[in-house]
Design a protein around this motif. Sequence first.
Motif, PDB file in Angstrom:
ATOM      1  N   LEU A   4      -0.559   2.699   5.838  1.00 13.53           N
ATOM      2  CA  LEU A   4       0.894   3.606   6.334  1.00 13.53           C
ATOM      3  C   LEU A   4       1.640   3.563   5.257  1.00 13.53           C
ATOM      4  O   LEU A   4       2.548   4.539   4.873  1.00 13.53           O
ATOM      5  N   GLY A   5       1.674   2.583   4.204  1.00  9.86           N
ATOM      6  CA  GLY A   5       2.536   2.259   3.023  1.00  9.86           C
ATOM      7  C   GLY A   5       2.280   1.405   2.021  1.00  9.86           C
ATOM      8  O   GLY A   5       1.269   0.429   2.419  1.00  9.86           O
ATOM      9  N   ILE A   6       2.655   1.733   0.739  1.00 15.17           N
ATOM     10  CA  ILE A   6       2.581   0.731  -0.201  1.00 15.17           C
ATOM     11  C   ILE A   6       3.565   0.428  -0.863  1.00 15.17           C
ATOM     12  O   ILE A   6       4.641   1.614  -1.149  1.00 15.17           O
ATOM     13  N   ALA A   7       3.976  -0.620  -1.466  1.00 11.78           N
ATOM     14  CA  ALA A   7       5.095  -1.041  -1.855  1.00 11.78           C
ATOM     15  C   ALA A   7       5.217  -2.054  -2.853  1.00 11.78           C
ATOM     16  O   ALA A   7       4.200  -3.005  -2.643  1.00 11.78           O
ATOM     17  N   TRP A   8       5.876  -2.129  -3.738  1.00 18.03           N
ATOM     18  CA  TRP A   8       5.934  -3.481  -4.851  1.00 18.03           C
ATOM     19  C   TRP A   8       7.159  -3.500  -5.552  1.00 18.03           C
ATOM     20  O   TRP A   8       8.025  -2.867  -5.273  1.00 18.03           O
ATOM     21  N   ARG A   9       7.357  -4.778  -6.156  1.00 19.30           N
ATOM     22  CA  ARG A   9       8.646  -5.058  -6.759  1.00 19.30           C
ATOM     23  C   ARG A   9       8.350  -5.841  -8.105  1.00 19.30           C
ATOM     24  O   ARG A   9       7.175  -6.574  -8.166  1.00 19.30           O
ATOM     25  N   ASP A  10       8.925  -5.572  -9.319  1.00 16.79           N
ATOM     26  CA  ASP A  10       8.618  -5.955 -10.384  1.00 16.79           C
ATOM     27  C   ASP A  10       9.212  -7.360 -10.852  1.00 16.79           C
ATOM     28  O   ASP A  10       8.806  -8.059 -11.751  1.00 16.79           O
ATOM     29  N   ARG A  45      13.968 -10.661  -5.988  1.00 18.68           N
ATOM     30  CA  ARG A  45      15.130  -9.890  -5.552  1.00 18.68           C
ATOM     31  C   ARG A  45      15.325  -8.541  -5.995  1.00 18.68           C
ATOM     32  O   ARG A  45      16.463  -7.850  -5.668  1.00 18.68           O
ATOM     33  N   ALA A  46      14.310  -8.091  -6.660  1.00 16.89           N
ATOM     34  CA  ALA A  46      14.178  -6.495  -7.009  1.00 16.89           C
ATOM     35  C   ALA A  46      14.157  -5.774  -5.684  1.00 16.89           C
ATOM     36  O   ALA A  46      13.423  -6.295  -4.825  1.00 16.89           O
ATOM     37  N   PRO A  47      14.610  -4.561  -5.853  1.00 20.42           N
ATOM     38  CA  PRO A  47      14.331  -3.593  -4.595  1.00 20.42           C
ATOM     39  C   PRO A  47      13.061  -3.099  -4.818  1.00 20.42           C
ATOM     40  O   PRO A  47      12.390  -3.054  -5.724  1.00 20.42           O
ATOM     41  N   MET A  48      12.415  -3.103  -3.294  1.00 18.72           N
ATOM     42  CA  MET A  48      11.003  -2.503  -3.227  1.00 18.72           C
ATOM     43  C   MET A  48      10.830  -1.084  -3.750  1.00 18.72           C
ATOM     44  O   MET A  48      11.652  -0.130  -3.474  1.00 18.72           O
ATOM     45  N   THR A  64      12.085  -3.590   4.047  1.00 20.63           N
ATOM     46  CA  THR A  64      12.846  -4.734   4.116  1.00 20.63           C
ATOM     47  C   THR A  64      12.059  -6.045   4.289  1.00 20.63           C
ATOM     48  O   THR A  64      12.404  -7.155   3.550  1.00 20.63           O
ATOM     49  N   ARG A  65      10.833  -6.148   4.812  1.00 18.40           N
ATOM     50  CA  ARG A  65       9.979  -7.243   4.924  1.00 18.40           C
ATOM     51  C   ARG A  65       9.644  -7.694   3.611  1.00 18.40           C
ATOM     52  O   ARG A  65       9.090  -8.825   3.379  1.00 18.40           O
ATOM     53  N   ARG A  66       9.423  -6.739   2.440  1.00 20.60           N
ATOM     54  CA  ARG A  66       9.036  -7.156   1.154  1.00 20.60           C
ATOM     55  C   ARG A  66       7.529  -7.314   1.064  1.00 20.60           C
ATOM     56  O   ARG A  66       7.256  -8.180   0.365  1.00 20.60           O
ATOM     57  N   SER A  67       6.908  -6.526   1.864  1.00 14.18           N
ATOM     58  CA  SER A  67       5.331  -6.704   1.915  1.00 14.18           C
ATOM     59  C   SER A  67       4.792  -5.503   0.968  1.00 14.18           C
ATOM     60  O   SER A  67       5.480  -4.539   0.984  1.00 14.18           O
ATOM     61  N   ASN A  68       3.691  -5.789   0.522  1.00 12.70           N
ATOM     62  CA  ASN A  68       2.947  -4.744  -0.252  1.00 12.70           C
ATOM     63  C   ASN A  68       2.277  -3.611   0.491  1.00 12.70           C
ATOM     64  O   ASN A  68       2.535  -2.545   0.225  1.00 12.70           O
ATOM     65  N   LEU A  69       1.845  -3.720   1.832  1.00 13.95           N
ATOM     66  CA  LEU A  69       1.009  -2.984   2.364  1.00 13.95           C
ATOM     67  C   LEU A  69       1.398  -2.897   3.937  1.00 13.95           C
ATOM     68  O   LEU A  69       1.387  -3.974   4.497  1.00 13.95           O
ATOM     69  N   LEU A  70       1.639  -1.542   4.516  1.00 15.75           N
ATOM     70  CA  LEU A  70       1.780  -1.451   5.758  1.00 15.75           C
ATOM     71  C   LEU A  70       0.706  -0.723   6.506  1.00 15.75           C
ATOM     72  O   LEU A  70       0.126   0.155   6.174  1.00 15.75           O
ATOM     73  N   VAL A  71       0.162  -1.670   7.638  1.00 14.91           N
ATOM     74  CA  VAL A  71      -1.185  -1.110   8.200  1.00 14.91           C
ATOM     75  C   VAL A  71      -0.678  -1.035   9.677  1.00 14.91           C
ATOM     76  O   VAL A  71       0.334  -1.684  10.176  1.00 14.91           O
TER      77      VAL A  71
END
Length: 145
Positions: free
Chosen positions: A5-11, A14-17, A67-74
């Motif tokens: 359902l979603g993909i996220a990352w941070r570089d 404490r950086a925003p996703m 907000t959870r700072r995870s990479n993948l939402l399933v």
Amino acid sequence: MAKLLGIAWRDTTRAPMQVAQAAGVSVERGVEADFRGAARNRQVTLLSLSDWQAACAEIGVELPWTTRRSNLLVDHLNWAELVGRRLQVGAVVLEIKVEIEPCSRMEAAHAGLQQALVPNWRGGAGCTVIEPGRIEQGDAVALLD
């Protein structure tokens, strides 16, 4: 069968996703551009939509899943039952290794969130990359073995 359902990352810490429609996933770096991708047992972090919704309901607020700072939402997988199992996400194969325990950053995001993520692996799972490839929102997520 579950779905990505979603993909996220941070570089950096404490950086925003950053949210992406698609991403490369490698054995060396996890999700491309994510600074934690080289971390043993948690190259890629997974969050279940149903777990996130349960945690938010417990504290009485709707928060974005990032907000959870995870990479993948399933959608709707129970991580505790899947340790040691392999998941195929699009072309990528991941092995579920560890529970991702919620940290004080969750409490800073919203009062009570850290504790609401504790039961039943609601905070998500950490994985290692077995087979690299490209993933895209909407990809099928299937258990292997």
